[in-house]
Design a protein around this motif. Sequence first.
Motif, mmCIF file in Angstrom:
data_model
loop_
_atom_site.group_PDB
_atom_site.id
_atom_site.type_symbol
_atom_site.label_atom_id
_atom_site.label_comp_id
_atom_site.label_asym_id
_atom_site.label_seq_id
_atom_site.Cartn_x
_atom_site.Cartn_y
_atom_site.Cartn_z
ATOM 1 N N ALA A 65 -15.874 -60.052 62.856
ATOM 2 C CA ALA A 65 -16.521 -59.182 61.879
ATOM 3 C C ALA A 65 -15.532 -58.132 61.395
ATOM 4 O O ALA A 65 -14.801 -57.545 62.193
ATOM 5 N N CYS A 66 -15.527 -57.913 60.097
ATOM 6 C CA CYS A 66 -14.676 -56.894 59.493
ATOM 7 C C CYS A 66 -15.571 -55.836 58.864
ATOM 8 O O CYS A 66 -16.403 -56.153 58.015
ATOM 9 N N ALA A 67 -15.409 -54.605 59.300
ATOM 10 C CA ALA A 67 -16.217 -53.502 58.795
ATOM 11 C C ALA A 67 -15.622 -52.958 57.501
ATOM 12 O O ALA A 67 -14.458 -53.228 57.176
ATOM 13 N N GLU A 68 -16.425 -52.202 56.778
ATOM 14 C CA GLU A 68 -15.975 -51.611 55.521
ATOM 15 C C GLU A 68 -14.783 -50.672 55.712
ATOM 16 O O GLU A 68 -13.950 -50.530 54.826
ATOM 17 N N ARG B 138 -12.150 -54.148 62.937
ATOM 18 C CA ARG B 138 -12.364 -55.577 63.219
ATOM 19 C C ARG B 138 -12.978 -55.713 64.605
ATOM 20 O O ARG B 138 -12.517 -55.073 65.550
ATOM 21 N N HIS B 139 -14.005 -56.550 64.716
ATOM 22 C CA HIS B 139 -14.696 -56.766 65.989
ATOM 23 C C HIS B 139 -14.760 -58.269 66.238
ATOM 24 O O HIS B 139 -15.247 -59.014 65.391
ATOM 25 N N ALA C 45 -28.480 -54.362 60.047
ATOM 26 C CA ALA C 45 -27.246 -54.404 59.264
ATOM 27 C C ALA C 45 -26.557 -55.753 59.500
ATOM 28 O O ALA C 45 -26.879 -56.480 60.446
ATOM 29 N N ASN C 46 -25.614 -56.062 58.663
ATOM 30 C CA ASN C 46 -24.849 -57.294 58.796
ATOM 31 C C ASN C 46 -23.746 -57.059 59.843
ATOM 32 O O ASN C 46 -22.615 -56.719 59.517
ATOM 33 N N THR C 47 -24.120 -57.229 61.122
ATOM 34 C CA THR C 47 -23.216 -56.959 62.235
ATOM 35 C C THR C 47 -23.243 -58.117 63.225
ATOM 36 O O THR C 47 -24.168 -58.932 63.208
ATOM 37 N N PRO C 48 -22.258 -58.179 64.122
ATOM 38 C CA PRO C 48 -22.300 -59.207 65.157
ATOM 39 C C PRO C 48 -23.571 -59.112 66.012
ATOM 40 O O PRO C 48 -24.135 -60.132 66.407
ATOM 41 N N GLU C 49 -24.052 -57.897 66.259
ATOM 42 C CA GLU C 49 -25.263 -57.726 67.059
ATOM 43 C C GLU C 49 -26.478 -58.343 66.369
ATOM 44 O O GLU C 49 -27.357 -58.906 67.034
ATOM 45 N N ALA C 50 -26.527 -58.262 65.054
ATOM 46 C CA ALA C 50 -27.623 -58.884 64.313
ATOM 47 C C ALA C 50 -27.563 -60.401 64.426
ATOM 48 O O ALA C 50 -28.602 -61.065 64.575
#
Length: 71
Positions: free
Chosen positions: A18-21, A25-26, A60-65
């Motif tokens: 995942a790349c955040a705004e 990076r995660h 939100a559009n996250t890895p956790e989601a």
Amino acid sequence: NLLRVRPGEDDGAAAIVACAEDGGRHVVSRAALRRSVTGIAGALRARGVVPGDRVVAVAANTPEAIEACLG
């Protein structure tokens, strides 16, 4: 397919990147994803969620989601 272990595959390989705004990076490994999804699925079952039930989230559009959806 993200959760399945196949012979010869690296369980530490990235399953989610995942790349955040803000440029952060995660990376979530296949093993970490499997552990998280298993835990979430168990928690849902413990709360009485059964196949056919609907679970709704505003997320939100996250890895956790993604983990929650897979769970």
